[in-house]
Design an enzyme around this catalytic site. Structure first.
Site, short mmCIF file in Angstrom:
data_model
loop_
_atom_site.label_atom_id
_atom_site.label_comp_id
_atom_site.label_asym_id
_atom_site.label_seq_id
_atom_site.Cartn_x
_atom_site.Cartn_y
_atom_site.Cartn_z
CG LEU A 46 6.29 4.77 -1.01
CD1 LEU A 46 6.69 4.14 0.32
CD2 LEU A 46 7.04 6.06 -1.22
CG ASP A 47 9.33 5.67 -7.32
OD1 ASP A 47 8.40 5.33 -8.06
OD2 ASP A 47 9.76 6.83 -7.23
CE1 TYR A 48 12.52 -3.92 -6.08
CE2 TYR A 48 14.44 -2.75 -6.93
CZ TYR A 48 13.87 -3.90 -6.42
OH TYR A 48 14.64 -5.02 -6.24
#
Length: 202
Positions: A46-48
């Protein structure tokens, strides 16, 4: 038998256990801050700046089965977007939109009256974003920042993105930073006897 850990990844946290930051940079939050289970790795990422369900395990074959795009595990997101999407915009998402890396597969999309999610920390600034809407969007592929690019393409940028399901696994009941453990049992296989050869012995 495999062990799977379902984690609610908080906002602004890397989906890995270390931050390869450069000297002088402030280290970012990592999975080490919320889960202390040795030897596990995330199946996918998952992106930051995204939140929600992240699956972790020490079973390499299971990681491959979950994260490999060829298995087309559907992923469901609740997405807070700028403005109020038109029916035309939602129909475009349902049919697929043309991004720089090609057409997306058709998605399942529906409007939500409420997200059903805990507030984000920090919250959105209502002065900067006075009108927002929630959508639930399910895709069966995993391109880089795909959901964000899809909603921006139809004119409604994503402000908050929370993954709530990967295949059969659900985020339900987990607050940000919480996790739970599931035991997966391998499916039973039926053995078949080899046919006997006529006129001979083994």
């Amino acid at each position: 038998m495999s062990i799977l850990y379902l984690l609610h990844k908080p906002y602004r946290m890397l989906s890995q256990f270390t931050d390869r930051c450069h000297a002088g940079e402030t280290p970012r939050a990592t999975l080490t801050d919320v889960i202390d289970v040795p030897g596990v790795y995330a199946a996918g990422r998952l992106d930051y700046d995204s939140e929600g369900l992240l699956l972790l395990t020490d079973d390499g074959a299971l990681i491959h089965r979950i994260s490999d795009p060829r298995h087309k595990q559907p992923k469901t997101y609740r997405v807070q977007v700028e403005g109020r999407p038109s029916d035309t915009a939602l129909q475009a998402l349902c049919h697929g939109v043309k991004l720089k890396d090609g057409m997306t597969r058709p998605a399942r999309v529906r409007r939500l009256e409420e997200s059903g999610l805990p507030p984000r920390t920090p919250p959105l600034d209502p002065k900067r974003h006075p009108v927002t809407s929630w959508l639930e969007l399910t895709i069966s592929e995993g391109r880089n920042r795909q959901v964000r690019r899809m909603t921006a393409h139809v004119g409604y940028p994503t402000l908050r993105l929370v993954r709530v399901a990967i295949g059969p696994w659900q985020l339900d009941g987990l607050a940000p930073g919480e996790w739970r453990r599931e035991v997966l049992h391998a499916p039973r296989t039926t053995s078949r006897r080899s046919p006997r050869r006529k006129g001979g012995h083994r």
